[in-house]
Design an enzyme around this catalytic site. Structure first.
Site, PDB file in Angstrom:
ATOM      1  N   HIS A 141      36.763  22.921  41.766  1.00 15.76           N
ATOM      2  CA  HIS A 141      37.086  22.315  40.464  1.00 15.76           C
ATOM      3  C   HIS A 141      38.457  21.662  40.572  1.00 15.76           C
ATOM      4  CE1 HIS A 141      39.967  23.140  37.136  1.00 15.76           C
ATOM      5  NE2 HIS A 141      39.109  22.411  36.457  1.00 15.76           N
ATOM      6  N   THR A 196      43.178  16.815  36.080  1.00 16.91           N
ATOM      7  CA  THR A 196      44.541  16.494  35.669  1.00 16.91           C
ATOM      8  C   THR A 196      44.447  15.693  34.384  1.00 16.91           C
ATOM      9  OG1 THR A 196      44.595  14.502  37.056  1.00 16.91           O
ATOM     10  CG2 THR A 196      45.526  16.506  38.003  1.00 16.91           C
ATOM     11  N   HIS A 242      35.418  40.059  31.553  1.00 15.21           N
ATOM     12  CA  HIS A 242      34.286  40.970  31.375  1.00 15.21           C
ATOM     13  C   HIS A 242      33.653  41.376  32.701  1.00 15.21           C
ATOM     14  CE1 HIS A 242      32.262  36.987  31.365  1.00 15.21           C
ATOM     15  NE2 HIS A 242      31.246  37.635  31.909  1.00 15.21           N
ATOM     16  N   SER A 269      38.156  15.022  35.297  1.00 10.96           N
ATOM     17  CA  SER A 269      37.615  16.368  35.440  1.00 10.96           C
ATOM     18  C   SER A 269      36.522  16.351  36.495  1.00 10.96           C
ATOM     19  CB  SER A 269      37.053  16.864  34.102  1.00 10.96           C
ATOM     20  OG  SER A 269      36.496  18.155  34.232  1.00 10.96           O
TER      21      SER A 269
END
Length: 286
Positions: free
Chosen positions: A122, A125, A186, A108
């Site tokens: 970002h 896997t 949102h 990550s």
């Protein structure tokens, strides 16, 4: 369905990818502005609070190019909680009600850049295993606060070429999935300019699915490094910095409210510092 050899292969490869990306990012740091010390990754091992396994947490802060970047690797196992089992049963994972064991490994990465013109990014896997099923997931997405169309084009073209080798429809499918997944409801907007995202990948051919997952990981540096190199020394002002901090606020909102990996990591007792590594060092809200 123990798949011990396959699990070992996947975990080993994710760790190797982590090592190569860390080396590439530290090399880029040495090419940045000399008046600032080149950043180095701080590395420590992590352990799950419950169950077994852990990982390697690697974070660089306050460098020449990266304001904060984390590249984490993990291989964890244990028993899934009742809510996690219920969620997987709802997704159709076979046998999860009878046997709660799981194993997961992956890499990550989240990078927040010093220069507001350089995009945040970002990538992850992973492979997930339960006694009744296995699958791969992951992806990468670009998050500029000041978008350059040529940067977006390069990033997506690299991913398109990578996907085309493994499935004629992979890029279109996984780009659409990323557009949906990385949307902030949102706020009514995407958190960036997209990329690819996939989950529950099990075509029945483990080797083919692992090869695609490796290709996604291999594509990351060619997709991102040229953009960081292009923008890291570009002049910027206070308005650019303000735009960057506001965009980081959006990124933080998404990761804390919607991100599936954040929710899973905290729910399964993984080191919270490693799970929350993705959060930016500084952010603001209007």
């Amino acid at each position: 369905m123990q798949m011990q050899d396959e699990r070992d292969m996947a975990a080993s490869w994710f760790r190797e990818l982590r090592d190569r990306i860390v080396a590439a990012f530290e090399a880029l740091e040495h090419r940045g502005a000399a008046e600032v010390p080149a950043g180095r990754f701080e590395v420590r091992e992590t352990r799950r609070a419950e169950g077994g396994g852990g990982g390697i947490m690697s974070v660089m802060r306050g460098g020449r190019v990266f304001e904060k970047v984390g590249v984490n690797w993990s291989a964890v196992h244990g028993d899934l909680s009742a809510p996690a089992r219920a969620a997987m049963a709802a997704r159709g994972v076979p046998g999860i009600d009878e046997d709660p064991r799981f194993w997961a490994s992956g890499i990550s990465l989240v990078a927040h850049m010093q220069n507001p013109h350089a995009p945040a990014v970002h990538m992850n896997t992973r492979m997930f295993w339960t006694p009744g099923a296995w699958w791969f997931g992951g992806g990468t997405d670009l998050n500029p606060c000041l978008e350059y169309p040529e940067d977006t084009t390069h990033f997506h073209d690299t991913l398109r070429d990578t996907c085309a080798v493994h499935g004629a429809d992979y890029y279109d499918r996984f780009k659409a999935w990323a557009d949906e997944y990385f949307f902030v409801p949102h706020r009514g907007r995407a958190r960036g300019v997209g990329g690819i995202f996939y989950d529950d990948l099990n075509t029945g051919d483990w080797n083919a699915d692992f090869a695609f997952t490796k290709a996604v990981g291999e594509a990351f540096l060619p997709a991102f490094l040229p953009l960081a190199e292009r923008r890291m020394d570009q002049a910027w002002d206070a308005a650019d910095r303000d735009a960057q901090l506001l965009h980081r606020g959006l990124y933080a909102e998404y990761n804390l409210v919607y991100d599936r990996g954040t929710k899973f990591g905290l729910a399964t007792g993984h080191d919270p510092e490693a799970v929350l590594m993705s959060l930016p060092p500084l952010a603001k809200w209007a």
